[in-house]
Design an enzyme around this catalytic site. Sequence first.
Site: not given
Length: 332
Positions: A113, A259, A289
């Site tokens: 991430c 993020h 995501n």
Amino acid sequence: MRRARIAGVGHYVPERVVTNHDLEQLMDTSDEWIRERTGIRERRFTAPGVGSSGLGVKAAEAALAAAGWQPADVQFIIFATLSPDLYFPGNGVLLQAALGMEGIGALDVRNQCTGFLYGLSVADAFVRMGMCDRVLVVGGEVHSTGLRMNTEGRDTAVLFGDGAGAVCVEATDGAGNGCLLAHRLHADGRFAHELTIPKPGALNNPWLTKEMIDDGLTSPKMNGREVFKNAVTRFPEVIEEVLAAEGVAVSEVDLFIPHQANERITEAVRKRLRVAPEKVYSNIARYGNTTAASIPIALSEALAAGTVTRGSLICLAAFGSGFTWAASLLRY
Ligand code: ACO
């Protein structure tokens, strides 16, 4: 003073939209469960045969066009992904060949991430030290092929989507042009197994077996509560750290781009920092995501929508597998 600035940003998401209702057909889940806990309504899944390098190529082409660069202008490639096309070589060289940029250096970043921010900080350092004038930084992921699309895999299958984003980083004299201001990067490997794809790997002999697949070890394993607990602490911590490095107050930032992990995490961080909702970018409802791709996709969308423009002060931040966490501050 020699600095680096973002010359152009682009993104690409696959056409295929997969809604929460589509997932209800594949596993025991519900649109309501997914929306309430994550904020996700739909995500994009790639077409057969198009991997994360292919999505990255399209995002890179958009970023090059936005910067007014030709592929021949790029002097170095950084590709962040946890879902590379191949075990090796990395996506950087695949993208390089696809765009006809033979000969220049290509670096793959494996930081999940935070991969895009780790990559951006490397690009900034390479430009500032005079090693390169123009660096292409890409974040791209294909999660859809690695998720267990059944009830056993539902805890992570509903979270992730495919996509890519890219930025062109170029040298500037820093005078009024905007530039990358500061980065802060962290990791704590004691949490390595709390969010991971455990197998395959060269630790095992043989490195891949049918049992690993049957046991679900080749898809993501996540301790959701541990991730949540750490994320809501580390995000504000690293944001405050990068702002302090430049003597900037939270109120001075025009847009925070976290993020896109989970709307509940973003909301908790936003409240802790006392930031107004309109100053925190969110597109998780549409894409889920997308790990290393989420920040450049969001930045690209925010620029296209006019939410930020030249001169805006932007703070990027990420937390994820490793655990790793990072933040970057830039004047666009
Ligand atoms: N649909 C329906 N039910 C589900 C699903 C699903 N997709 N997934 C799990 N459940 C069930 C569980 O089996 C459990 O059932 P049980 O009570 O009968 O055992 C129940 O829902 C509750 O499960 P919990 O794990 O306790 O759910 P929780 O409320 O903690 O929410 C979640 C889970 C959303 C993952 C939460 O822990 C969270 O937000 N964690 C943060 C992790 C995250 O968002 N990661 C994103 C990727 S990592 C990153 O980018 C940083």
